[in-house]
Motif scaffolding. Structure first.
Motif, PDB file in Angstrom:
ATOM      1  N   ASN A  27     -10.802   2.387  -7.086  1.00 27.97           N
ATOM      2  CA  ASN A  27     -10.179   3.572  -8.042  1.00 27.97           C
ATOM      3  C   ASN A  27      -9.651   4.607  -7.339  1.00 27.97           C
ATOM      4  N   ASP A  28      -9.056   5.590  -8.069  1.00 28.05           N
ATOM      5  CA  ASP A  28      -8.516   6.697  -7.561  1.00 28.05           C
ATOM      6  C   ASP A  28      -9.259   7.884  -7.867  1.00 28.05           C
ATOM      7  N   LEU A  65      -2.997   6.520  -4.880  1.00 26.46           N
ATOM      8  CA  LEU A  65      -2.675   4.942  -5.298  1.00 26.46           C
ATOM      9  C   LEU A  65      -1.818   4.583  -4.200  1.00 26.46           C
ATOM     10  N   GLN A  85      -6.276   1.285  -8.657  1.00 25.94           N
ATOM     11  CA  GLN A  85      -6.477   1.478  -9.967  1.00 25.94           C
ATOM     12  C   GLN A  85      -6.511   2.791 -10.192  1.00 25.94           C
ATOM     13  N   ARG A  86      -6.087   3.161 -11.354  1.00 26.90           N
ATOM     14  CA  ARG A  86      -6.055   4.363 -11.894  1.00 26.90           C
ATOM     15  C   ARG A  86      -7.100   4.602 -12.818  1.00 26.90           C
ATOM     16  N   LYS A  93      -3.104   4.307 -21.627  1.00 23.26           N
ATOM     17  CA  LYS A  93      -2.122   3.765 -20.633  1.00 23.26           C
ATOM     18  C   LYS A  93      -2.436   2.254 -20.156  1.00 23.26           C
ATOM     19  N   ARG A  98      -3.102  -1.098 -11.154  1.00 25.83           N
ATOM     20  CA  ARG A  98      -1.808  -0.629 -10.852  1.00 25.83           C
ATOM     21  C   ARG A  98      -1.071  -1.556  -9.767  1.00 25.83           C
ATOM     22  N   TYR A  99      -0.355  -2.536 -10.263  1.00 32.47           N
ATOM     23  CA  TYR A  99       0.162  -3.600  -9.313  1.00 32.47           C
ATOM     24  C   TYR A  99       1.027  -3.162  -8.281  1.00 32.47           C
ATOM     25  N   GLU A 100       1.871  -1.999  -8.425  1.00 29.72           N
ATOM     26  CA  GLU A 100       2.549  -1.436  -7.595  1.00 29.72           C
ATOM     27  C   GLU A 100       1.831  -0.750  -6.247  1.00 29.72           C
ATOM     28  N   ALA A 101       0.611  -0.106  -6.725  1.00 26.67           N
ATOM     29  CA  ALA A 101      -0.228   0.382  -5.896  1.00 26.67           C
ATOM     30  C   ALA A 101      -0.842  -0.824  -4.800  1.00 26.67           C
TER      31      ALA A 101
END
Length: 170
Positions: A27-28, A65, A85-86, A93, A98-101
């Motif tokens: 996670n971030d 991320l 993950q955020r 949200k 976070r798939y893009e990350a």
């Protein structure tokens, strides 16, 4: 083209010969203590210590991320701490994944694996506490790693058939 190999077992004890990268999602927020990271920490203290330091010093580094931190834990094994993950809990949200990350981080893992001549090993990243869906993660692995000729092994505990049907992992 090669395919992802699915096996029953423990991703912290990767199978096969040669250099290996164990990839997992963090996670971030700097939190480490639930999910797959518990197994990582049981085997090696270095990835957790490095991740916590990376987060603590984030104002002066690339933590965020999509970033990846590689921690060598033995002569032939590295752990890739991928920030994908955020936060840590579902909220307004949606789920933390976070798939893009994860896609960006997998691109970095692919580059390092190619440079090292390493295979990549992982649990079903992003599908446990992060709340992601394997049908969204698997194509990212295929595009970023398998398409580049990087051998990938995904480890499942328990009944492999049941997990394939549900897409749920660690």
């Amino acid at each position: 083209m090669a395919a992802i190999e699915y096996v029953r077992g423990d991703a912290t004890a990767p199978q096969g010969k040669g250099k290996k990268i164990i990839a997992h999602v963090c996670n971030d927020l700097g939190g480490w203590g639930k999910g797959f990271v518990v197994a990582v920490s049981r085997r090696w203290p270095e990835p957790e210590a490095a991740y916590r330091r990376w987060h603590r010093e984030r104002a002066r580094n690339d933590f965020g991320l999509g970033a990846v931190q590689f921690v060598q834990v033995s002569r032939y094994v590295w752990v890739a701490n991928m920030v994908g993950q955020r936060g840590m809990r579902p909220g307004s949200k949606g789920v933390p994944v976070r798939y893009e990350a994860i896609g960006a981080a997998l691109g970095e893992v692919a580059a390092s694996a190619a440079e090292l001549g390493a295979s990549v090993h992982m649990p079903r990243i992003g599908c446990g506490l992060a709340g992601g869906r394997w049908e969204r993660i698997e194509p990212l692995i295929s595009e970023r790693l398998v398409a580049r000729g990087i051998p990938v092994t995904v480890y499942d505990h328990g009944d492999l058939r049941a997990r394939r049907l549900t897409g749920r992992g660690h």
